[in-house]
Scaffold this motif. Structure first.
Motif, PDB file in Angstrom:
ATOM      1  N   MET A   1       0.843  -1.205   0.000  1.00 11.54           N
ATOM      2  CA  MET A   1       0.000   0.000   0.000  1.00 11.54           C
ATOM      3  C   MET A   1       0.879   1.257   0.000  1.00 11.54           C
ATOM      4  O   MET A   1       1.924   1.276   0.643  1.00 11.54           O
ATOM      5  N   ASP A   2       0.473   2.293  -0.754  1.00 11.02           N
ATOM      6  CA  ASP A   2       1.242   3.533  -0.791  1.00 11.02           C
ATOM      7  C   ASP A   2       1.264   4.186   0.583  1.00 11.02           C
ATOM      8  O   ASP A   2       0.286   4.132   1.323  1.00 11.02           O
ATOM      9  N   ALA A   3       2.397   4.844   0.917  1.00 12.94           N
ATOM     10  CA  ALA A   3       2.461   5.592   2.180  1.00 12.94           C
ATOM     11  C   ALA A   3       1.493   6.770   2.093  1.00 12.94           C
ATOM     12  O   ALA A   3       1.301   7.350   1.018  1.00 12.94           O
ATOM     13  N   PRO A   4       0.863   7.145   3.228  1.00 11.45           N
ATOM     14  CA  PRO A   4      -0.048   8.297   3.191  1.00 11.45           C
ATOM     15  C   PRO A   4       0.755   9.576   2.981  1.00 11.45           C
ATOM     16  O   PRO A   4       1.970   9.585   3.180  1.00 11.45           O
ATOM     17  N   PRO A   5       0.061  10.668   2.576  1.00 16.96           N
ATOM     18  CA  PRO A   5       0.775  11.936   2.442  1.00 16.96           C
ATOM     19  C   PRO A   5       1.422  12.318   3.775  1.00 16.96           C
ATOM     20  O   PRO A   5       0.859  12.039   4.837  1.00 16.96           O
ATOM     21  N   SER A   6       2.585  12.934   3.716  1.00 16.05           N
ATOM     22  CA  SER A   6       3.262  13.345   4.955  1.00 16.05           C
ATOM     23  C   SER A   6       2.507  14.503   5.597  1.00 16.05           C
ATOM     24  O   SER A   6       2.381  14.577   6.818  1.00 16.05           O
ATOM     25  N   VAL A   7       2.025  15.420   4.760  1.00 19.03           N
ATOM     26  CA  VAL A   7       1.181  16.517   5.262  1.00 19.03           C
ATOM     27  C   VAL A   7       0.003  16.665   4.304  1.00 19.03           C
ATOM     28  O   VAL A   7       0.178  16.662   3.077  1.00 19.03           O
ATOM     29  N   ARG A   8      -1.189  16.772   4.884  1.00 17.50           N
ATOM     30  CA  ARG A   8      -2.365  17.111   4.086  1.00 17.50           C
ATOM     31  C   ARG A   8      -3.145  18.132   4.906  1.00 17.50           C
ATOM     32  O   ARG A   8      -3.707  17.795   5.959  1.00 17.50           O
ATOM     33  N   ALA A   9      -3.122  19.366   4.443  1.00 17.26           N
ATOM     34  CA  ALA A   9      -3.823  20.436   5.174  1.00 17.26           C
ATOM     35  C   ALA A   9      -4.903  21.013   4.275  1.00 17.26           C
ATOM     36  O   ALA A   9      -4.673  21.235   3.082  1.00 17.26           O
ATOM     37  N   ARG A  10      -6.074  21.229   4.839  1.00 18.65           N
ATOM     38  CA  ARG A  10      -7.164  21.819   4.068  1.00 18.65           C
ATOM     39  C   ARG A  10      -7.820  22.932   4.886  1.00 18.65           C
ATOM     40  O   ARG A  10      -8.303  22.696   6.000  1.00 18.65           O
ATOM     41  N   GLY A  11      -7.766  24.128   4.345  1.00 22.69           N
ATOM     42  CA  GLY A  11      -8.479  25.260   4.960  1.00 22.69           C
ATOM     43  C   GLY A  11      -7.956  25.662   6.325  1.00 22.69           C
ATOM     44  O   GLY A  11      -8.720  26.129   7.178  1.00 22.69           O
ATOM     45  N   ILE A  12      -6.641  25.476   6.540  1.00 28.34           N
ATOM     46  CA  ILE A  12      -6.084  25.781   7.872  1.00 28.34           C
ATOM     47  C   ILE A  12      -6.109  27.291   8.131  1.00 28.34           C
ATOM     48  O   ILE A  12      -5.588  28.090   7.345  1.00 28.34           O
ATOM     49  N   THR A  13      -6.720  27.647   9.249  1.00 29.33           N
ATOM     50  CA  THR A  13      -6.805  29.062   9.632  1.00 29.33           C
ATOM     51  C   THR A  13      -6.330  29.189  11.071  1.00 29.33           C
ATOM     52  O   THR A  13      -6.646  28.342  11.912  1.00 29.33           O
ATOM     53  N   LYS A  14      -5.501  30.211  11.306  1.00 31.26           N
ATOM     54  CA  LYS A  14      -4.985  30.407  12.664  1.00 31.26           C
ATOM     55  C   LYS A  14      -4.999  31.898  12.990  1.00 31.26           C
ATOM     56  O   LYS A  14      -4.491  32.721  12.223  1.00 31.26           O
ATOM     57  N   TYR A  15      -5.607  32.222  14.096  1.00 31.98           N
ATOM     58  CA  TYR A  15      -5.676  33.616  14.561  1.00 31.98           C
ATOM     59  C   TYR A  15      -4.756  33.823  15.747  1.00 31.98           C
ATOM     60  O   TYR A  15      -4.594  32.935  16.574  1.00 31.98           O
ATOM     61  N   PHE A  16      -4.182  35.017  15.836  1.00 32.85           N
ATOM     62  CA  PHE A  16      -3.603  35.490  17.097  1.00 32.85           C
ATOM     63  C   PHE A  16      -4.367  36.762  17.425  1.00 32.85           C
ATOM     64  O   PHE A  16      -4.085  37.815  16.853  1.00 32.85           O
ATOM     65  N   GLY A  17      -5.365  36.671  18.278  1.00 31.80           N
ATOM     66  CA  GLY A  17      -6.236  37.828  18.529  1.00 31.80           C
ATOM     67  C   GLY A  17      -6.900  38.240  17.226  1.00 31.80           C
ATOM     68  O   GLY A  17      -7.559  37.430  16.561  1.00 31.80           O
ATOM     69  N   GLU A  18      -6.691  39.490  16.837  1.00 32.63           N
ATOM     70  CA  GLU A  18      -7.291  40.011  15.605  1.00 32.63           C
ATOM     71  C   GLU A  18      -6.508  39.596  14.353  1.00 32.63           C
ATOM     72  O   GLU A  18      -7.014  39.686  13.243  1.00 32.63           O
ATOM     73  N   VAL A  19      -5.255  39.181  14.574  1.00 30.88           N
ATOM     74  CA  VAL A  19      -4.382  38.894  13.416  1.00 30.88           C
ATOM     75  C   VAL A  19      -4.701  37.516  12.837  1.00 30.88           C
ATOM     76  O   VAL A  19      -4.751  36.521  13.557  1.00 30.88           O
ATOM     77  N   VAL A  20      -4.956  37.476  11.510  1.00 30.77           N
ATOM     78  CA  VAL A  20      -5.138  36.187  10.839  1.00 30.77           C
ATOM     79  C   VAL A  20      -3.762  35.762  10.336  1.00 30.77           C
ATOM     80  O   VAL A  20      -3.284  36.238   9.309  1.00 30.77           O
ATOM     81  N   ALA A  21      -3.112  34.897  11.103  1.00 31.61           N
ATOM     82  CA  ALA A  21      -1.746  34.485  10.733  1.00 31.61           C
ATOM     83  C   ALA A  21      -1.769  33.514   9.558  1.00 31.61           C
ATOM     84  O   ALA A  21      -0.891  33.534   8.704  1.00 31.61           O
ATOM     85  N   LEU A  22      -2.780  32.642   9.500  1.00 35.59           N
ATOM     86  CA  LEU A  22      -2.960  31.718   8.370  1.00 35.59           C
ATOM     87  C   LEU A  22      -4.416  31.765   7.956  1.00 35.59           C
ATOM     88  O   LEU A  22      -5.311  31.716   8.809  1.00 35.59           O
ATOM     89  N   ASP A  23      -4.646  31.854   6.647  1.00 34.15           N
ATOM     90  CA  ASP A  23      -5.999  32.070   6.144  1.00 34.15           C
ATOM     91  C   ASP A  23      -6.336  31.004   5.103  1.00 34.15           C
ATOM     92  O   ASP A  23      -5.885  31.083   3.962  1.00 34.15           O
ATOM     93  N   SER A  24      -7.063  29.955   5.516  1.00 30.19           N
ATOM     94  CA  SER A  24      -7.513  28.894   4.605  1.00 30.19           C
ATOM     95  C   SER A  24      -6.370  28.282   3.802  1.00 30.19           C
ATOM     96  O   SER A  24      -6.422  28.228   2.575  1.00 30.19           O
ATOM     97  N   VAL A  25      -5.355  27.827   4.510  1.00 31.29           N
ATOM     98  CA  VAL A  25      -4.172  27.270   3.834  1.00 31.29           C
ATOM     99  C   VAL A  25      -4.392  25.797   3.484  1.00 31.29           C
ATOM    100  O   VAL A  25      -4.779  25.002   4.335  1.00 31.29           O
ATOM    101  N   ASP A  26      -4.166  25.470   2.202  1.00 30.24           N
ATOM    102  CA  ASP A  26      -4.128  24.069   1.757  1.00 30.24           C
ATOM    103  C   ASP A  26      -2.669  23.722   1.486  1.00 30.24           C
ATOM    104  O   ASP A  26      -1.934  24.546   0.920  1.00 30.24           O
ATOM    105  N   LEU A  27      -2.283  22.506   1.846  1.00 32.65           N
ATOM    106  CA  LEU A  27      -0.887  22.114   1.645  1.00 32.65           C
ATOM    107  C   LEU A  27      -0.801  20.604   1.507  1.00 32.65           C
ATOM    108  O   LEU A  27      -1.442  19.873   2.256  1.00 32.65           O
ATOM    109  N   ASP A  28      -0.023  20.149   0.529  1.00 31.72           N
ATOM    110  CA  ASP A  28       0.240  18.721   0.360  1.00 31.72           C
ATOM    111  C   ASP A  28       1.738  18.504   0.277  1.00 31.72           C
ATOM    112  O   ASP A  28       2.397  19.134  -0.551  1.00 31.72           O
ATOM    113  N   VAL A  29       2.234  17.636   1.130  1.00 31.32           N
ATOM    114  CA  VAL A  29       3.651  17.270   1.064  1.00 31.32           C
ATOM    115  C   VAL A  29       3.721  15.744   1.009  1.00 31.32           C
ATOM    116  O   VAL A  29       3.155  15.057   1.870  1.00 31.32           O
ATOM    117  N   ALA A  30       4.390  15.231  -0.022  1.00 24.40           N
ATOM    118  CA  ALA A  30       4.478  13.776  -0.208  1.00 24.40           C
ATOM    119  C   ALA A  30       5.726  13.229   0.490  1.00 24.40           C
ATOM    120  O   ALA A  30       6.695  13.959   0.674  1.00 24.40           O
TER     121      ALA A  30
END
Ligand SMILES: Nc1ncnc2c1ncn2[C@@H]1O[C@H](COP(=O)(O)OP(=O)(O)OP(=O)(O)O)[C@@H](O)[C@H]1O
Length: 308
Positions: A1-30
């Motif tokens: 069986m193929d190894a799963p993706p090392s990173v699979r991110a969908r719509g990652i959002t991260k706030y620090f108070g009012e600051v949107v540090a990450l806004d709907s980040v998608d990422l694939d790393v094999a």
């Protein structure tokens, strides 16, 4: 069986108070991929790497590391190693004692400390206190600490900071070998030349958003115009040919005698220009983009996002 993706991110959002540090980040790393993360200061690179290391959790979105969904608890996911904001080291201990202490903390009776130190080229200073280490030596020791865990995903924030050219070559050799053995490596850098030399894929972040993510080769199409430096055996004739070749623009107003030409061109016109030079018996001594395709795309994409 193929190894799963090392990173699979969908719509990652991260706030620090009012600051949107990450806004709907998608990422694939094999698995086995060296993936570069670039972006201006404050773009969100360290925040994203911190999420992958389990130092924080996203406010929204789905994140899977090595095939396992990341929950709400702060914990380094299994198989992941690395550091952000510099490695955590004990200054009063030697390099070897630092690695032994880290291994003990993890309950690991590893015997591979000497090997990890050797891999990063610190054998000669293994018994020296870390207090006297340069930034580059600390970075290498941080990498050795990560290697001890035999990670399947290695996360490094600005790993080439403080490294001299020989140190960089050494560290890049280690990362390339790890990737060849199937470890995914995700690293941030402000040096586009380093990213181009080391990474097959890149993610460009700008104010928390992904401006581009994918193979570096897809950044510049054949039709994108780039500025090139051209040095030939006959600058006067080369300038005339540049003026006469469709699709080539001379970017400087220098007299014919000046040896270096700067032209703007897409790949097909550049090919035609070089063929004409060769037909006229003119030797091409240097032909290189003024800024690399990654740097050009980086500047264009981030400027575009900043005006939106
Ligand atoms: N702990 C925190 N508290 C408040 N704001 C934060 C915190 N960490 C990051 N930020 C903010 O989040 C945004 C992204 O920061 P981050 O450090 O991830 O960017 P970066 O791309 O790594 O920047 P640099 O290239 O300068 O290291 C910035 O606006 C930053 O000020």
């Amino acid at each position: 069986m193929d190894a799963p993706p090392s990173v699979r991110a969908r719509g990652i959002t991260k706030y620090f108070g009012e600051v949107v540090a990450l806004d709907s980040v998608d990422l694939d790393v094999a698995p086995g991929q060296v993936h570069g993360l670039v972006g201006p200061n404050g773009a969100g690179k360290t925040t994203l790497l911190g999420l992958l290391l389990g130092l924080a959790v996203p406010d929204r979105g789905d994140l899977e590391i090595l095939g396992t969904p990341v929950g709400r608890a702060l914990a380094v996911p299994d198989g992941v190693a690395g550091f952000v904001d510099g490695p955590g080291l004990y200054p009063s201990m030697t390099a070897k004692q630092n690695l032994a202490a880290l291994a003990r903390l993890r309950g690991d009776r590893t015997t591979s400390i000497d090997d990890a130190i050797d891999q990063v080229g610190l054998t000669d200073v293994a018994d020296d206190r870390v207090r006297g280490f340069s930034l580059g030596m600390r970075q290498r020791l941080g990498l050795a600490a990560a290697l001890l865990t035999k990670p399947r995903l290695l996360i490094l924030d600005e790993p080439s900071n403080g490294l001299d050219p020989a140190g960089k070559k050494h560290v890049y050799g280690v990362l390339t070998r790890l990737a060849a053995d199937g470890t995914a490596v995700m690293l941030s850098s402000h040096r586009m030349d380093d990213v181009e030399a080391l990474c097959s894929e890149v993610t460009i972040l700008s104010t928390g958003r992904v401006a581009f993510s994918g193979p570096i080769s897809k950044l510049a199409s054949e039709d994108s115009e780039l500025d090139y430096r051209v040095r030939t055996s006959d600058p006067a004739v080369a300038r005339r040919i540049a003026r006469e070749t469709k699709g080539i623009r001379l970017r400087d107003q220098e007299p014919d005698s000046v040896e270096l030409l700067v032209i703007s061109s897409a790949v097909p016109a550049l090919d035609e220009f070089v063929k004409r030079l060769v037909r006229d018996d003119i030797a091409v001594r240097e032909l290189a983009p003024v800024v690399s395709p990654l740097e050009a795309a980086f500047i264009a994409l981030t400027e575009q996002q900043e005006t939106n």
